[in-house]
Design a protein around this motif. Structure first.
Motif, PDB file in Angstrom:
ATOM      1  N   SER A  27      12.925  -1.728  17.943  1.00 30.64           N
ATOM      2  CA  SER A  27      12.018  -0.595  17.880  1.00 30.64           C
ATOM      3  C   SER A  27      12.088  -0.038  16.463  1.00 30.64           C
ATOM      4  N   GLY A  28      11.301   0.982  16.216  1.00 32.28           N
ATOM      5  CA  GLY A  28      11.326   1.577  14.893  1.00 32.28           C
ATOM      6  C   GLY A  28      10.228   2.595  14.722  1.00 32.28           C
ATOM      7  N   SER A  29       9.977   2.915  13.465  1.00 32.19           N
ATOM      8  CA  SER A  29       8.923   3.872  13.135  1.00 32.19           C
ATOM      9  C   SER A  29       8.131   3.367  11.953  1.00 32.19           C
ATOM     10  N   TYR A  30       6.874   3.794  11.889  1.00 33.78           N
ATOM     11  CA  TYR A  30       5.955   3.348  10.845  1.00 33.78           C
ATOM     12  C   TYR A  30       5.274   4.582  10.282  1.00 33.78           C
ATOM     13  N   HIS A  31       5.329   4.746   8.974  1.00 34.30           N
ATOM     14  CA  HIS A  31       4.646   5.850   8.296  1.00 34.30           C
ATOM     15  C   HIS A  31       3.632   5.239   7.348  1.00 34.30           C
ATOM     16  N   VAL A  84      -2.036   4.784   4.374  1.00 30.08           N
ATOM     17  CA  VAL A  84      -3.499   4.682   4.407  1.00 30.08           C
ATOM     18  C   VAL A  84      -3.991   4.802   5.835  1.00 30.08           C
ATOM     19  N   ALA A  85      -5.130   5.462   6.003  1.00 30.36           N
ATOM     20  CA  ALA A  85      -5.733   5.582   7.331  1.00 30.36           C
ATOM     21  C   ALA A  85      -7.203   5.954   7.179  1.00 30.36           C
ATOM     22  N   ALA A  86      -8.021   5.451   8.102  1.00 29.17           N
ATOM     23  CA  ALA A  86      -9.449   5.753   8.095  1.00 29.17           C
ATOM     24  C   ALA A  86      -9.698   6.981   8.970  1.00 29.17           C
ATOM     25  N   THR A  87      -9.046   8.083   8.641  1.00 26.18           N
ATOM     26  CA  THR A  87      -9.193   9.321   9.393  1.00 26.18           C
ATOM     27  C   THR A  87      -8.948  10.497   8.460  1.00 26.18           C
ATOM     28  N   ASN A  88      -9.480  11.640   8.830  1.00 31.98           N
ATOM     29  CA  ASN A  88      -9.190  12.842   8.048  1.00 31.98           C
ATOM     30  C   ASN A  88      -8.111  13.685   8.722  1.00 31.98           C
ATOM     31  N   LYS A  89      -7.535  13.172   9.810  1.00 34.66           N
ATOM     32  CA  LYS A  89      -6.439  13.863  10.489  1.00 34.66           C
ATOM     33  C   LYS A  89      -5.148  13.686   9.698  1.00 34.66           C
ATOM     34  N   GLN A  90      -4.184  14.575   9.939  1.00 35.32           N
ATOM     35  CA  GLN A  90      -2.882  14.463   9.296  1.00 35.32           C
ATOM     36  C   GLN A  90      -2.187  13.191   9.771  1.00 35.32           C
ATOM     37  N   ILE A  91      -1.663  12.412   8.825  1.00 32.69           N
ATOM     38  CA  ILE A  91      -0.952  11.184   9.165  1.00 32.69           C
ATOM     39  C   ILE A  91       0.450  11.539   9.670  1.00 32.69           C
ATOM     40  N   LEU A  92       0.794  11.008  10.828  1.00 35.91           N
ATOM     41  CA  LEU A  92       2.100  11.251  11.434  1.00 35.91           C
ATOM     42  C   LEU A  92       2.871   9.937  11.545  1.00 35.91           C
ATOM     43  N   VAL A  93       4.186  10.033  11.514  1.00 35.34           N
ATOM     44  CA  VAL A  93       5.016   8.859  11.754  1.00 35.34           C
ATOM     45  C   VAL A  93       4.771   8.386  13.178  1.00 35.34           C
ATOM     46  N   SER A  94       4.607   7.085  13.351  1.00 28.33           N
ATOM     47  CA  SER A  94       4.299   6.511  14.658  1.00 28.33           C
ATOM     48  C   SER A  94       5.377   5.515  15.062  1.00 28.33           C
ATOM     49  N   LEU A  95       5.599   5.411  16.366  1.00 29.21           N
ATOM     50  CA  LEU A  95       6.626   4.512  16.885  1.00 29.21           C
ATOM     51  C   LEU A  95       6.112   3.084  16.974  1.00 29.21           C
ATOM     52  N   LEU A  96       7.036   2.139  16.880  1.00 30.58           N
ATOM     53  CA  LEU A  96       6.679   0.731  17.046  1.00 30.58           C
ATOM     54  C   LEU A  96       7.682   0.057  17.968  1.00 30.58           C
ATOM     55  N   LEU A 142       0.812  -1.221   0.000  1.00 31.85           N
ATOM     56  CA  LEU A 142       0.000   0.000   0.000  1.00 31.85           C
ATOM     57  C   LEU A 142       0.844   1.270   0.000  1.00 31.85           C
ATOM     58  N   GLY A 143       2.172   1.107   0.073  1.00 35.19           N
ATOM     59  CA  GLY A 143       3.067   2.257   0.070  1.00 35.19           C
ATOM     60  C   GLY A 143       3.459   2.754   1.446  1.00 35.19           C
ATOM     61  N   SER A 144       3.104   2.013   2.491  1.00 33.90           N
ATOM     62  CA  SER A 144       3.516   2.390   3.849  1.00 33.90           C
ATOM     63  C   SER A 144       4.980   2.019   4.045  1.00 33.90           C
ATOM     64  N   ASN A 145       5.706   2.862   4.793  1.00 30.30           N
ATOM     65  CA  ASN A 145       7.120   2.644   5.060  1.00 30.30           C
ATOM     66  C   ASN A 145       7.347   2.353   6.538  1.00 30.30           C
ATOM     67  N   MET A 146       8.316   1.492   6.791  1.00 31.32           N
ATOM     68  CA  MET A 146       8.644   1.102   8.154  1.00 31.32           C
ATOM     69  C   MET A 146      10.159   1.001   8.270  1.00 31.32           C
ATOM     70  N   THR A 147      10.695   1.546   9.352  1.00 31.48           N
ATOM     71  CA  THR A 147      12.124   1.437   9.643  1.00 31.48           C
ATOM     72  C   THR A 147      12.284   0.662  10.934  1.00 31.48           C
ATOM     73  N   LEU A 148      13.095  -0.391  10.902  1.00 27.31           N
ATOM     74  CA  LEU A 148      13.310  -1.236  12.075  1.00 27.31           C
ATOM     75  C   LEU A 148      14.760  -1.159  12.517  1.00 27.31           C
ATOM     76  N   SER A 149      14.959  -1.072  13.838  1.00 26.85           N
ATOM     77  CA  SER A 149      16.301  -1.020  14.414  1.00 26.85           C
ATOM     78  C   SER A 149      16.893  -2.421  14.471  1.00 26.85           C
ATOM     79  N   ALA A 150      18.162  -2.481  14.821  1.00 19.31           N
ATOM     80  CA  ALA A 150      18.818  -3.767  15.045  1.00 19.31           C
ATOM     81  C   ALA A 150      18.229  -4.429  16.283  1.00 19.31           C
ATOM     82  N   LEU A 151      18.257  -5.744  16.307  1.00 19.72           N
ATOM     83  CA  LEU A 151      17.798  -6.482  17.477  1.00 19.72           C
ATOM     84  C   LEU A 151      18.778  -6.292  18.624  1.00 19.72           C
ATOM     85  N   ASP A 152      18.246  -6.196  19.837  1.00 20.98           N
ATOM     86  CA  ASP A 152      19.139  -6.197  20.997  1.00 20.98           C
ATOM     87  C   ASP A 152      19.364  -7.646  21.428  1.00 20.98           C
ATOM     88  N   ALA A 153      20.094  -7.836  22.505  1.00 20.99           N
ATOM     89  CA  ALA A 153      20.453  -9.187  22.957  1.00 20.99           C
ATOM     90  C   ALA A 153      19.225 -10.024  23.310  1.00 20.99           C
TER      91      ALA A 153
END
Length: 122
Positions: free
Chosen positions: A28-32, A35-47, A12-23
């Motif tokens: 962690s990472g971020s998700y942009h 697509v969203a079922a809202t009329n609000k501005q889409i913001l990058v969200s943490l994961l 769908l064109g969504s982007n996700m950045t994932l960090s290296a695994l810890d021990a």
């Protein structure tokens, strides 16, 4: 061996950045989302997520949660990383999105389910 760290894009064109695994196998990472079922501005969200210990096959299972910064909802993803014979990595996922509803009588419409396939950008 499949490596979750990096930049991924789904169908769908969504982007996700994932960090290296810890021990402990967490990441962690971020998700942009694109697509969203809202009329609000889409913001990058943490994961936040974790990966199962890598097996000899090198195609581990994983899961992560996204707390959306622009909506009253949370999405959890579970999946597996696959590597084809050319070395191309793909993340096959299933997700559940739960949005906040005003009362218990609205629970029937509060959860969505779907699938996403992510391919590595870099």
């Amino acid at each position: 061996q499949c490596n979750l760290q990096g930049l991924w894009k789904n169908e769908l064109g969504s982007n996700m950045t994932l960090s290296a695994l810890d021990a402990a196998g967490t990441f962690s990472g971020s998700y942009h989302t694109a697509v969203a079922a809202t009329n609000k501005q889409i913001l990058v969200s943490l994961l936040q997520g974790s990966q199962q210990h890598t097996s000899a096959k090198g195609q581990p299972t994983f899961g992560f949660t996204v707390q959306w910064q622009f909506a009253d909802s949370t999405t959890v993803f579970v999946g597996q990383c696959f590597v084809d014979h050319r070395g191309k990595e793909t993340l096959e996922t299933t997700w559940l999105l739960r949005e906040e509803v005003p009362s218990r009588k609205d629970t029937w419409k509060a959860t969505r389910v779907g699938t996403s396939i992510f391919t590595r950008i870099k």
